[in-house]
Design a protein around this motif. Structure first.
Motif, PDB file in Angstrom:
ATOM      1  N   ARG A  25       0.821  -1.208   0.000  1.00 36.31           N
ATOM      2  CA  ARG A  25       0.000   0.000   0.000  1.00 36.31           C
ATOM      3  C   ARG A  25       0.856   1.259   0.000  1.00 36.31           C
ATOM      4  O   ARG A  25       0.561   2.214  -0.697  1.00 36.31           O
ATOM      5  N   TYR A  28       2.287   1.553  -3.430  1.00 34.04           N
ATOM      6  CA  TYR A  28       1.268   1.974  -4.379  1.00 34.04           C
ATOM      7  C   TYR A  28       1.005   3.465  -4.269  1.00 34.04           C
ATOM      8  O   TYR A  28       0.908   4.170  -5.275  1.00 34.04           O
ATOM      9  N   MET A  29       0.892   3.961  -3.040  1.00 32.64           N
ATOM     10  CA  MET A  29       0.582   5.380  -2.851  1.00 32.64           C
ATOM     11  C   MET A  29       1.743   6.286  -3.244  1.00 32.64           C
ATOM     12  O   MET A  29       1.520   7.430  -3.624  1.00 32.64           O
ATOM     13  N   PHE A  33      -0.018   5.424  -7.667  1.00 29.81           N
ATOM     14  CA  PHE A  33      -1.152   6.348  -7.622  1.00 29.81           C
ATOM     15  C   PHE A  33      -0.817   7.727  -8.176  1.00 29.81           C
ATOM     16  O   PHE A  33      -1.643   8.297  -8.906  1.00 29.81           O
ATOM     17  N   HIS A  69     -11.044   6.264  -4.810  1.00 32.08           N
ATOM     18  CA  HIS A  69     -11.472   5.766  -3.501  1.00 32.08           C
ATOM     19  C   HIS A  69     -11.372   4.247  -3.463  1.00 32.08           C
ATOM     20  O   HIS A  69     -10.893   3.668  -2.476  1.00 32.08           O
ATOM     21  N   GLN A  71      -9.397   2.389  -5.190  1.00 35.84           N
ATOM     22  CA  GLN A  71      -7.989   1.982  -5.220  1.00 35.84           C
ATOM     23  C   GLN A  71      -7.272   2.249  -3.907  1.00 35.84           C
ATOM     24  O   GLN A  71      -6.348   1.523  -3.543  1.00 35.84           O
ATOM     25  N   LEU A  72      -7.663   3.305  -3.204  1.00 34.75           N
ATOM     26  CA  LEU A  72      -6.932   3.704  -2.002  1.00 34.75           C
ATOM     27  C   LEU A  72      -7.554   3.187  -0.711  1.00 34.75           C
ATOM     28  O   LEU A  72      -6.840   2.704   0.174  1.00 34.75           O
ATOM     29  N   ALA A 148      -4.134   8.341   2.437  1.00 35.78           N
ATOM     30  CA  ALA A 148      -5.079   8.029   1.363  1.00 35.78           C
ATOM     31  C   ALA A 148      -6.161   9.109   1.269  1.00 35.78           C
ATOM     32  O   ALA A 148      -6.514   9.552   0.171  1.00 35.78           O
TER      33      ALA A 148
END
Length: 162
Positions: A25, A28-29, A33, A69, A71-72, A148
């Protein structure tokens, strides 16, 4: 690990799973993202240059924010479930350790404090491990969730149409 019993191994496996999901996560962020947001922002700029009399750009904006939203925030539910599971597994370790203490009491009576101490240790160690994992998990998930929500807010601000 052996002193805590089988529950400690289960806690260790779930800890590895938890931190794998958390690192994914965070990655990803930080990496994926922002690229996704950049693509949407560029598409939004092209979309806003065209003249529309209907609410089509607002619909596109709502869909993109809903995707972001999804995805996060949505993947965090599995991580939250793991955090909730840590103290419960610690409690399971307490129960199994106390069963071991009662087993020693049934076999040898109260005259063998060393045997009882092993069961007490087996009862308290998983509880401690479960609580430590839960506390660390709560702080980590709160940080990730805050980031997020900030990213969603920034995306929403970037996709404004005057």
């Amino acid at each position: 690990m052996g002193a805590g019993g089988l529950v400690m191994w289960l806690l260790a496996a779930l800890c590895v799973l938890f931190w794998t999901l958390m690192l994914e996560r965070f990655w990803y962020m930080q990496r994926q993202f922002p690229a996704w947001v950049k693509e949407r922002h560029q598409a939004w700029q092209r979309l806003c240059q065209e003249e529309f009399s209907n609410g089509w750009p607002r619909t596109v904006r709502s869909a993109w924010i809903a995707q972001a939203h999804e995805q996060l925030i949505t993947p965090l539910t599995v991580i939250k479930a793991l955090v909730a599971l840590f103290p419960l597994l610690g409690l399971l370790g307490t129960v199994t350790g106390m069963v071991a203490v009662f087993d020693v009491l049934a076999l040898s009576g109260t005259g063998n404090p060393r045997a009882m101490a092993a069961g007490v240790w087996q009862a308290t160690l998983p509880t401690l491990a479960g609580m430590v994992l839960a506390i660390g998990g709560l702080f980590s998930i709160a940080h990730l969730e805050r980031n997020a929500r900030r990213a969603l807010g920034r995306l929403s601000d970037q996709l404004r149409h005057e």
